[in-house]
Design an enzyme around this catalytic site. Structure first.
Site, mmCIF file in Angstrom:
data_model
loop_
_atom_site.group_PDB
_atom_site.id
_atom_site.type_symbol
_atom_site.label_atom_id
_atom_site.label_comp_id
_atom_site.label_asym_id
_atom_site.label_seq_id
_atom_site.Cartn_x
_atom_site.Cartn_y
_atom_site.Cartn_z
ATOM 1 N N LYS A 158 0.879 -1.169 0.000
ATOM 2 C CA LYS A 158 0.000 0.000 0.000
ATOM 3 C C LYS A 158 0.916 1.219 0.000
ATOM 4 O O LYS A 158 1.213 1.813 1.043
ATOM 5 C CB LYS A 158 -0.925 -0.033 1.220
ATOM 6 C CG LYS A 158 -2.049 0.989 1.133
ATOM 7 C CD LYS A 158 -3.095 0.740 2.206
ATOM 8 C CE LYS A 158 -4.042 1.914 2.352
ATOM 9 N NZ LYS A 158 -4.903 2.152 1.199
HETATM 10 N N1 PMP Z 1 -7.690 -1.729 -2.805
HETATM 11 C C1 PMP Z 1 -7.139 -0.506 -2.738
HETATM 12 C C2 PMP Z 1 -6.433 0.030 -3.930
HETATM 13 C C3 PMP Z 1 -7.246 0.246 -1.562
HETATM 14 O O1 PMP Z 1 -6.724 1.477 -1.500
HETATM 15 C C4 PMP Z 1 -7.948 -0.280 -0.460
HETATM 16 C C5 PMP Z 1 -8.064 0.522 0.800
HETATM 17 N N2 PMP Z 1 -6.966 0.301 1.648
HETATM 18 C C6 PMP Z 1 -8.503 -1.551 -0.581
HETATM 19 C C7 PMP Z 1 -8.354 -2.258 -1.763
HETATM 20 C C8 PMP Z 1 -9.249 -2.179 0.553
HETATM 21 O O2 PMP Z 1 -8.354 -2.546 1.563
HETATM 22 P P1 PMP Z 1 -8.809 -2.580 3.092
HETATM 23 O O3 PMP Z 1 -10.012 -3.420 3.177
HETATM 24 O O4 PMP Z 1 -7.651 -3.188 3.793
HETATM 25 O O5 PMP Z 1 -9.079 -1.177 3.498
#
Ligand code: PMP
Length: 322
Positions: A158
């Site tokens: 991320k």
């Molecule tokens: N994909 C992307 C590109 C994101 O930015 C997020 C948000 N973090 C998610 C998926 C979903 O991840 P999470 O459930 O861990 O927030």
């Protein structure tokens, strides 16, 4: 505490929001050399609790590892810093943004000489795609931008840099009148939204793209898979051709910001009949765990003010004894 006020945790110190600044020559500003997280703290009947705090911190450290950023803080220190920041702002429910980035030293592309700085921001943040999104569902499009190819920008990290692609997807969608865009991977298979994962339901089977379809392995996605299987649904992580989106009986986004948000149409094609029994069952269970209607059997909640949880437990016991 709305966005723009309160206290921010920076390199081990709590500072006022207006003082939480960095130098414009910091490496991250020029080259996107940061990794971050987005988590949420909810107000539950037993007190404020972070949802899957440990998983979010673990992913932050993993993202850092991919980018050769050795975190100055370990898992426990990050969790403590996050809880302290929420407490310092006396928040009951909030969005949480931990960040680790290459700071100020020099501006060659090589980030290794630059320090690794850390920060935690918290603020109150409601429904990400609008207040009536949960009720009505959102209208979205398939983006003409793809997710990054494997071995370019690692999807599992991320990283702030990945969000350059996300902003292209989001801007195109919004300017064309949609709430969100769904990106395909470079092979043309369904990947994810600009900041959320995607599920579809067809003939009572729940599908979501696998990690090799250039997705971020969402922590909400993981929770949804666990919840849906627990409800008895057949959940498959499968490569999804684009056309399956239009044939879905139900579709929904999931993520920390969007939580579980139903999709009403994709490219102006209505999704299913508009009834969403599977999405609703999953969404309800997700919120029942957060709202304390169901026991937290997976250990997903970390209480922010343990005394508060303890006191509430005791007064509930007292009430039961009466
Ligand atoms: N994909 C992307 C590109 C994101 O930015 C997020 C948000 N973090 C998610 C998926 C979903 O991840 P999470 O459930 O861990 O927030």
């Amino acid at each position: 505490m709305s966005f723009g006020s309160g206290r921010v945790w920076m390199n081990g110190r709590l500072v006022d929001w207006k003082d939480a600044t960095i130098h414009v020559a910091s490496h991250v500003v020029h080259y996107g050399t940061g990794v971050f997280e987005g988590a949420r703290c909810y107000q539950t009947p037993k007190g404020s609790a972070c949802f899957r705090l440990d998983a979010h911190v673990a992913r932050l450290l993993d993202s850092g590892k991919i980018y050769r950023m050795e975190s100055p803080m370990d898992q426990g220190a990050w969790e403590t810093a996050i809880l302290e920041t929420i407490r310092a702002n006396s928040l009951k429910a909030c969005y949480i943004r931990p960040l680790m980035y290459r700071g100020y030293s020099q501006l060659g592309v090589n980030p290794l000489p630059c320090p690794i700085d850390t920060a935690v921001l918290v603020w109150e943040w409601g429904a990400y795609l609008g207040d009536d999104a949960t009720e009505k569902g959102v209208d979205v499009c398939v983006s003409s931008w793809n997710r990054a190819a494997p071995n370019t920008f690692p999807a599992a990290a991320k990283s702030t840099a990945n969000y350059a692609n996300s902003t292209l997807i989001k801007m195109q969608a919004v300017l064309d009148g949609y709430a969100e865009g769904i990106a395909l991977d470079t092979l043309g298979y369904v990947s994810e939204g600009s900041g959320q994962n995607l599920f579809i339901v067809r003939r009572n089977v729940v599908y979501t793209p696998p990690v090799h379809s250039s997705i971020l392995g969402g922590i909400t996605r993981d929770s949804i898979i666990t919840i849906a299987r627990g409800l008895g649904y057949d959940v498959r992580e499968e490569v999804l051709p684009r056309e399956l989106l239009y044939l879905a009986d139900e579709a929904f986004f999931c993520g920390t910001a969007v939580e579980v948000t139903p999709i009403r149409s994709i490219d102006k094609v209505a999704i299913g009949s508009g009834r969403r029994p599977v999405t609703e069952a999953i969404r309800q269970t997700f919120f029942d765990i957060i709202n304390g209607e169901l026991p937290d059997t997976h250990g997903w909640l970390t209480f922010v003010y343990p005394d508060e949880a303890h006191l509430r437990e005791r007064s509930a016991e007292a009430a039961r004894a009466r």
